[in-house]
Design a protein around this motif. Structure first.
Motif, PDB file in Angstrom:
ATOM      1  N   LEU A   1       2.563   2.233  -5.668  1.00 25.66           N
ATOM      2  CA  LEU A   1       2.245   2.946  -4.428  1.00 25.66           C
ATOM      3  C   LEU A   1       2.684   2.137  -3.208  1.00 25.66           C
ATOM      4  O   LEU A   1       3.285   2.676  -2.271  1.00 25.66           O
ATOM      5  CB  LEU A   1       0.736   3.192  -4.344  1.00 25.66           C
ATOM      6  CG  LEU A   1       0.190   4.367  -5.150  1.00 25.66           C
ATOM      7  CD1 LEU A   1      -1.329   4.402  -5.037  1.00 25.66           C
ATOM      8  CD2 LEU A   1       0.784   5.672  -4.641  1.00 25.66           C
ATOM      9  N   ALA A   2       2.385   0.834  -3.238  1.00 24.22           N
ATOM     10  CA  ALA A   2       2.731  -0.006  -2.094  1.00 24.22           C
ATOM     11  C   ALA A   2       4.247  -0.062  -1.911  1.00 24.22           C
ATOM     12  O   ALA A   2       4.764   0.111  -0.807  1.00 24.22           O
ATOM     13  CB  ALA A   2       2.163  -1.415  -2.286  1.00 24.22           C
ATOM     14  N   THR A   3       4.959  -0.272  -3.029  1.00 28.29           N
ATOM     15  CA  THR A   3       6.415  -0.331  -2.935  1.00 28.29           C
ATOM     16  C   THR A   3       6.961   0.999  -2.462  1.00 28.29           C
ATOM     17  O   THR A   3       7.879   1.054  -1.637  1.00 28.29           O
ATOM     18  CB  THR A   3       7.023  -0.680  -4.308  1.00 28.29           C
ATOM     19  OG1 THR A   3       6.251  -1.720  -4.889  1.00 28.29           O
ATOM     20  CG2 THR A   3       8.453  -1.132  -4.169  1.00 28.29           C
TER      21      THR A   3
ATOM     22  N   PHE B   1      -0.898   0.582  -8.433  1.00 29.27           N
ATOM     23  CA  PHE B   1      -1.119   0.185  -7.041  1.00 29.27           C
ATOM     24  C   PHE B   1       0.135  -0.449  -6.453  1.00 29.27           C
ATOM     25  O   PHE B   1       0.548  -0.132  -5.338  1.00 29.27           O
ATOM     26  CB  PHE B   1      -2.288  -0.783  -6.976  1.00 29.27           C
ATOM     27  CG  PHE B   1      -2.824  -0.991  -5.590  1.00 29.27           C
ATOM     28  CD1 PHE B   1      -3.608  -0.023  -4.996  1.00 29.27           C
ATOM     29  CD2 PHE B   1      -2.532  -2.141  -4.888  1.00 29.27           C
ATOM     30  CE1 PHE B   1      -4.097  -0.206  -3.726  1.00 29.27           C
ATOM     31  CE2 PHE B   1      -3.018  -2.330  -3.610  1.00 29.27           C
ATOM     32  CZ  PHE B   1      -3.804  -1.355  -3.032  1.00 29.27           C
ATOM     33  N   ALA B   2       0.756  -1.343  -7.255  1.00 34.79           N
ATOM     34  CA  ALA B   2       1.985  -1.975  -6.774  1.00 34.79           C
ATOM     35  C   ALA B   2       3.053  -0.923  -6.532  1.00 34.79           C
ATOM     36  O   ALA B   2       3.805  -0.987  -5.561  1.00 34.79           O
ATOM     37  CB  ALA B   2       2.472  -3.009  -7.791  1.00 34.79           C
TER      38      ALA B   2
ATOM     39  N   ALA C   1       5.575   3.156  -0.518  1.00 27.34           N
ATOM     40  CA  ALA C   1       5.379   3.296   0.928  1.00 27.34           C
ATOM     41  C   ALA C   1       6.461   2.540   1.679  1.00 27.34           C
ATOM     42  O   ALA C   1       7.015   3.036   2.668  1.00 27.34           O
ATOM     43  CB  ALA C   1       3.995   2.788   1.332  1.00 27.34           C
ATOM     44  N   GLY C   2       6.790   1.344   1.179  1.00 19.35           N
ATOM     45  CA  GLY C   2       7.847   0.571   1.820  1.00 19.35           C
ATOM     46  C   GLY C   2       9.185   1.284   1.748  1.00 19.35           C
ATOM     47  O   GLY C   2       9.907   1.391   2.737  1.00 19.35           O
ATOM     48  N   LEU C   3       9.476   1.834   0.564  1.00 20.21           N
ATOM     49  CA  LEU C   3      10.748   2.541   0.398  1.00 20.21           C
ATOM     50  C   LEU C   3      10.800   3.788   1.283  1.00 20.21           C
ATOM     51  O   LEU C   3      11.846   4.134   1.827  1.00 20.21           O
ATOM     52  CB  LEU C   3      10.944   2.927  -1.069  1.00 20.21           C
ATOM     53  CG  LEU C   3      11.200   1.738  -1.998  1.00 20.21           C
ATOM     54  CD1 LEU C   3      11.201   2.192  -3.448  1.00 20.21           C
ATOM     55  CD2 LEU C   3      12.526   1.080  -1.655  1.00 20.21           C
ATOM     56  N   LEU C   4       9.629   4.445   1.432  1.00 18.01           N
ATOM     57  CA  LEU C   4       9.572   5.642   2.269  1.00 18.01           C
ATOM     58  C   LEU C   4       9.973   5.323   3.704  1.00 18.01           C
ATOM     59  O   LEU C   4      10.652   6.109   4.368  1.00 18.01           O
ATOM     60  CB  LEU C   4       8.158   6.223   2.226  1.00 18.01           C
ATOM     61  CG  LEU C   4       8.009   7.655   2.741  1.00 18.01           C
ATOM     62  CD1 LEU C   4       8.821   8.591   1.871  1.00 18.01           C
ATOM     63  CD2 LEU C   4       6.551   8.064   2.753  1.00 18.01           C
ATOM     64  N   ILE C   5       9.554   4.147   4.161  1.00 21.74           N
ATOM     65  CA  ILE C   5       9.920   3.751   5.519  1.00 21.74           C
ATOM     66  C   ILE C   5      11.432   3.590   5.629  1.00 21.74           C
ATOM     67  O   ILE C   5      12.056   4.063   6.585  1.00 21.74           O
ATOM     68  CB  ILE C   5       9.199   2.444   5.897  1.00 21.74           C
ATOM     69  CG1 ILE C   5       7.723   2.741   6.137  1.00 21.74           C
ATOM     70  CG2 ILE C   5       9.817   1.815   7.127  1.00 21.74           C
ATOM     71  CD1 ILE C   5       6.915   1.549   6.529  1.00 21.74           C
ATOM     72  N   MET C   6      12.024   2.954   4.601  1.00 21.31           N
ATOM     73  CA  MET C   6      13.482   2.824   4.615  1.00 21.31           C
ATOM     74  C   MET C   6      14.130   4.199   4.651  1.00 21.31           C
ATOM     75  O   MET C   6      15.068   4.454   5.407  1.00 21.31           O
ATOM     76  CB  MET C   6      13.957   2.082   3.366  1.00 21.31           C
ATOM     77  CG  MET C   6      13.509   0.654   3.310  1.00 21.31           C
ATOM     78  SD  MET C   6      14.060  -0.156   1.812  1.00 21.31           S
ATOM     79  CE  MET C   6      15.806  -0.278   2.114  1.00 21.31           C
TER      80      MET C   6
ATOM     81  N   ARG D   1      -4.000  -3.803 -16.149  1.00 19.60           N
ATOM     82  CA  ARG D   1      -2.557  -3.820 -15.951  1.00 19.60           C
ATOM     83  C   ARG D   1      -2.070  -2.495 -15.401  1.00 19.60           C
ATOM     84  O   ARG D   1      -1.220  -2.444 -14.526  1.00 19.60           O
ATOM     85  CB  ARG D   1      -1.863  -4.106 -17.278  1.00 19.60           C
ATOM     86  CG  ARG D   1      -1.901  -5.551 -17.667  1.00 19.60           C
ATOM     87  CD  ARG D   1      -0.722  -6.302 -17.054  1.00 19.60           C
ATOM     88  NE  ARG D   1      -0.950  -7.732 -17.064  1.00 19.60           N
ATOM     89  CZ  ARG D   1      -0.786  -8.501 -18.134  1.00 19.60           C
ATOM     90  NH1 ARG D   1      -0.389  -7.972 -19.254  1.00 19.60           N
ATOM     91  NH2 ARG D   1      -1.012  -9.774 -18.057  1.00 19.60           N
TER      92      ARG D   1
ATOM     93  N   ASP E   1      -2.949  -2.233 -11.827  1.00 13.21           N
ATOM     94  CA  ASP E   1      -2.067  -3.072 -11.033  1.00 13.21           C
ATOM     95  C   ASP E   1      -0.710  -2.427 -10.796  1.00 13.21           C
ATOM     96  O   ASP E   1      -0.208  -2.402  -9.683  1.00 13.21           O
ATOM     97  CB  ASP E   1      -1.862  -4.418 -11.733  1.00 13.21           C
ATOM     98  CG  ASP E   1      -2.794  -5.481 -11.165  1.00 13.21           C
ATOM     99  OD1 ASP E   1      -3.280  -5.265 -10.041  1.00 13.21           O
ATOM    100  OD2 ASP E   1      -3.029  -6.475 -11.844  1.00 13.21           O
TER     101      ASP E   1
END
Lengths: 310, 259, 358
Positions: free
Chosen positions: A25-27, A22-23, A29-34, A16, A19
């Motif tokens: 980190l992925a989120t 990792f989730a 990265a997405g927020l960083l783009i925004m 857990r 998970d």
């Protein structure tokens, strides 16, 4: 129940945690783009705002920022539109040759070649335009000025090859591989059954293409052109190297007095700019950002609408 | 090492849509239980709810109880990942990992859970699992080759070997033969017979002869009408279901008068 | 023609009319040769330029071939031939500048390439001599830094979009913003980096890392796009197989999904590197240029190949010829790097292509 198994809950915590990290980190990265995109807009606005009150010396001798930016915007649009007028028919033709006319054996290497040409850096196109195309095309301009001089576009006098028309041709050469690549993909996606239905009705190849390929590909081609336009609007180096600019508004395409473009103007003047002049240039960049955003958005909107329909 | 499963009042939803309604049954340990029924009746959905695979699909959720070995699978403290280690699954289409060799595919469950093991131990697991899946003699000389290079039936047996390599209690099979030719199907059916002595096996099949051949118990799923939830019509010993079913609709389905 | 007309009634009139008069298969070639010949002859007699001869030959072909076809095959086939001729003409026309570009870069660039050109910088060089070592290293360092920034962010963002977001509001927003980022003009990315670092370090800042940040703004959307496409191609069955083995989601992504998609991701990243390696405008703004070797991206101006080409050509002055020669040499090196990366990307894509079938 043959064996009593211990509840396998031991690895729970570990997996857990893995998970959620990792989730996260992925989120992130997405927020960083925004954040990055918001940053682009915010920093450009912050640094661009001081330009609104600039005038006189600070605005390169213009009364206010609008008077300064308008001719540049005009030049940007003019060069990009001419480039697309040249590139679009050629790109559609080339894409059609690759997708429907050339034998497979030939079509594949050609497609390959076009893709490679899309990767040539813009500065190299600029170098070619300045050192090869501009001198080579000067006689053509002279001929145009002599014979078609009554058209406002070809008023002349043709004294240099480094005109807005040359810049537009270079932009067209640059946009050509991009538009061709997208058009080719769209043409190839025409459902085979439609094409075969047309051929089975006794259509010639051209009739088949007009009946099935073009209607199917229309929105794709339009969005390809819009993307090419977006690229041409923002292109800096090729224009900066080719154009001999004087920053006025004219539709005379082959004289030595040419409108400049926003991007090229920034590139050429940024190195020497200081104080509010920097803000003025950044403000013009903001205008460019908005315009190319609008064009790209329109292109994608058309593409998306076409997909829904298909 | 095998275990029974008790299911009571199970409802399965996709979002607001009730897909399967009110299922209750007891799946015996060390036996083969088959689910039959027309397409869309929810038997695959039900199967996937037995190892919490259905919740991989967004919006899917379950009400009711699935009790394995005294533990409720849907208890908040239960980790679905741990559930799946105990209840393995074989899918409709063979799906070996394309980036891995045959050897690595068999060990995937152990390796992906970052279990460290000695080479000899790993070799042992690979051989045991492949023998268990009746595949060892066919592939023992090319364990390093990609798993995708095998035939469809061999790939499916590789997937079974992969599933039993993690030593689960239960093996769920979702139409494991529907993508295979008759010879491969026979090989898998033989294998199911052998695996029965070690595992509790639950199999979904469209092929009623297959259900009759391999299973001890059979559940018949049906839906009242399109758009209605699927439900369990009858659950009995296979011999009874195929000779003297309790429910007339079961008999209609089996004798081919419907579906 | 008369022959064909005679043959038609000879065919059995009862059967379906499957025979139609046709001009021979070699007709287009014959027409092209004839048109070229006539135009060349006229050109020789009247003293036209080469351009004029080609134009006239083309006009003859475009009119002549369909006319011939119309006379024998009928109007519909003639139209088909007209369009075919025009399509191939656009292709030929489009190839002229592209071929010229390739030829000129090699022709003008190869002469100056030497070990000195590749290993010396431009310190104190005014006329001939000197080299592009400093610019080459600058391009490599800045591109490598941009890759180091973009790839983790881009790949992780794509993982979010495909594996976690799955069309929720945040994912849709990010997808939209990535679309917007794809369209950012490169010079605007440079202005962004400049504005950002001006606010942090004060006005007039120039250094390599700023260029890497600017290039990342251009590179991230490409990486996200490529990775997203590849992740979507990974069959759902493989994820399910992994989950069914009791593997947690993040391990499934790292050990099963990413390796399966690796080939495509590497291809996409390599193409993105090739794309930004040739970017000029942002570097011109935030990195500037210099004549000496600077290997520290955190301190001071760095030279890069694209900016070197630009400034060599636009500086002008007494040594314009030498500067232009060096620019062509640098352009050849830059094009070679970009093309190598592209070919590499394709090779990688082929090697890692998902092994399907048996």
């Amino acid at each position: 129940m043959s064996t009593t198994t211990t509840a396998p809950s031991a690895p729970t915590a570990v997996s857990r945690r893995g998970d959620s990290v990792f989730a996260g980190l992925a989120t992130g990265a997405g927020l960083l783009i925004m954040l990055a995109l918001a940053g682009v807009a915010i920093f450009l606005i912050i640094e661009g705002i001081p330009a609104i009150s600039a005038s006189g010396e600070q605005a390169y001798g213009k009364d206010n920022i609008v008077v300064y930016v308008w001719p540049l915007l005009f030049g940007t649009l003019l060069a990009a539109v001419i480039a697309l007028l040249i590139a679009t028919p050629l790109a559609v033709g080339v894409a059609l040759v690759i997708s429907h006319y050339a034998p497979r054996r030939v079509a594949r290497p050609i497609g390959y070649l076009i893709d490679l040409l899309a990767a040539v850096p813009s500065v190299v196109y600029g170098l070619w335009g300045r050192a090869v195309l501009a001198p080579a095309i000067l006689p053509v301009y002279a001929w145009l000025a002599d014979h078609l001089g009554w058209l406002p576009f070809f008023d002349g006098p043709a004294r240099t090859g480094r005109t807005i028309l040359t810049a537009a041709i270079v932009l067209a050469v640059m946009a050509l591989p991009i538009i061709t690549a997208i058009c080719r993909e769209v043409f190839l996606q025409t459902p085979r059954i439609h094409e075969e239905a047309a051929l089975a009705l006794g259509a010639t190849r051209w009739e088949m293409i007009r009946m099935t390929v073009f209607p199917y590909a229309r929105s794709g081609v339009i969005s390809a052109v819009m993307l090419g336009l977006g690229r041409a609007l923002g292109e800096t180096m090729a224009v900066a190297m080719v154009l001999s600019a004087s920053g006025l508004v004219t539709i005379n395409l082959i004289s030595a007095e040419n409108p400049s473009t926003i991007a090229a103007n920034i590139a050429l003047n940024f190195g020497n700019a200081s104080g509010t002049k920097v803000n003025v240039l950044i403000f013009s960049g903001l205008v460019l950002f908005v315009v190319s955003f609008a064009v790209n958005f329109l292109g994608r909107w058309i593409a998306a609408r076409g997909q829904v329909k298909a | 090492m095998a275990t029974s499963i008790d299911i009571s009042d199970l409802n399965i939803y996709y979002g607001d849509f009730l897909a399967v309604e009110g299922v209750g049954m007891t799946i015996r340990a060390r036996s083969v239980t088959a689910f039959i029924g027309p397409s869309g009746c929810g038997k695959s959905t039900f199967l996937r709810s037995l190892n919490r695979m259905h919740e991989v699909i967004p919006g899917a959720r379950v009400e009711g109880k699935v009790v394995v070995d005294g533990q409720s699978l849907y208890d908040p403290s239960v980790d679905p990942v741990a559930v799946r280690r105990q209840i393995g699954m074989v899918f409709q289409r063979p799906n070996p990992f394309p980036t891995m060799s045959i050897y690595e595919n068999v060990l995937a469950g152990n390796r992906l859970n970052s279990k460290r093991m000695k080479k000899a131990e790993a070799d042992d697991i690979v051989e045991r699992s492949l023998r268990g899946a009746n595949l060892w003699t066919e592939v023992k000389d090319r364990l390093g080759k990609p798993g995708m290079g095998l035939s469809g039936g061999q790939q499916q047996r590789l997937c079974i070997a992969r599933a039993i390599a993690v030593e689960p209690q239960v093996l769920l099979m979702d139409e494991p033969c529907s993508a295979l030719d008759p010879i491969s199907t026979a090989a898998i059916e033989d294998l199911i017979h052998e695996l029965k002595s070690d595992y509790t096996i639950v199999i979904v099949t469209h092929n009623m002869q297959q259900a009759a051949r391999v299973s001890d118990d059979t559940g018949f799923f049906n839906l009242k009408a399109a758009g209605e939830p699927g439900h369990l019509v009858e659950f009995n010993a296979t011999s009874k279901v195929f000779s003297n079913p309790d429910d007339p609709s079961t008999e209609a389905y089996i004798s081919g008068r419907f579906g | 023609m008369s022959l064909l007309e005679e043959r038609r009634p000879a065919a059995k009139p009862t059967a379906m009319p499957l025979v139609a008069p046709q001009i021979p298969a070699y007709a287009p070639w014959l027409a092209a040769v004839l048109a070229g010949g006539i135009a060349a002859l006229a050109g020789l007699l009247l003293g036209w330029s080469l351009v004029a001869v080609v134009l006239v030959a083309w006009a003859l072909l475009v009119v002549g071939l369909p006319a011939w076809s119309a006379a024998i095959e009928g109007e519909r086939r003639a139209k088909d031939r007209l369009v075919t001729t025009i399509a191939w003409s656009t292709f030929a026309l489009a190839m002229i500048p592209l071929a010229s570009l390739a030829w000129e870069v090699v022709e003008n660039g190869h002469a100056i390439i030497s070990s000195e050109f590749l290993t010396y910088d431009m310190r104190g060089v005014l006329g001939a001599g000197g080299g592009i070592y400093h610019a080459l290293m600058g391009t490599l360092i800045i591109t490598a830094l941009a890759t180091a920034i973009s790839v983790p962010i881009g790949v992780m963002a794509a993982i979010y979009l495909v594996e976690y977001g799955k069309g929720n509001r945040l994912a849709r927003t990010i997808t939209f913003l990535v679309d917007v980022m794809t369209g950012i003009p490169s010079i605007v990315a440079g202005l962004f980096a400049f504005a950002l670092f001006t606010m942090i370090f004060g006005p007039g800042v120039r250094f390599g890392i700023g260029g890497a940040v600017a290039l990342s703004v251009l590179m991230i959307p490409i990486v996200v796009r490529a990775t997203e496409e590849m992740l979507k191609l990974v069959p759902e069955e493989l994820r399910e197989a992994s989950y069914a083995l009791g593997v947690p989601k993040w391990r499934t992504i790292v050990k099963v999904v990413l390796p399966t998609a690796l080939g495509g991701i590497v291809t996409g990243v390599t193409l993105a590197i090739a794309r930004v390696a040739g970017e000029t405008a942002p570097l011109l703004i935030i990195v500037g240029t210099t004549t000496t070797l600077n290997l520290n991206p955190f301190d001071g101006r760095m030279a890069t190949l694209p900016v070197f080409i630009f400034s060599s050509v636009t500086t002008g002055g007494k040594y314009d010829a030498e500067q232009t020669a060096r620019a062509w040499g640098a352009a050849l090196v830059l094009v070679a790097i970009v093309m190598t990366l592209n070919l590499l990307a394709r090779a990688v894509g082929k090697v890692f292509a998902p092994k399907t079938g048996r």
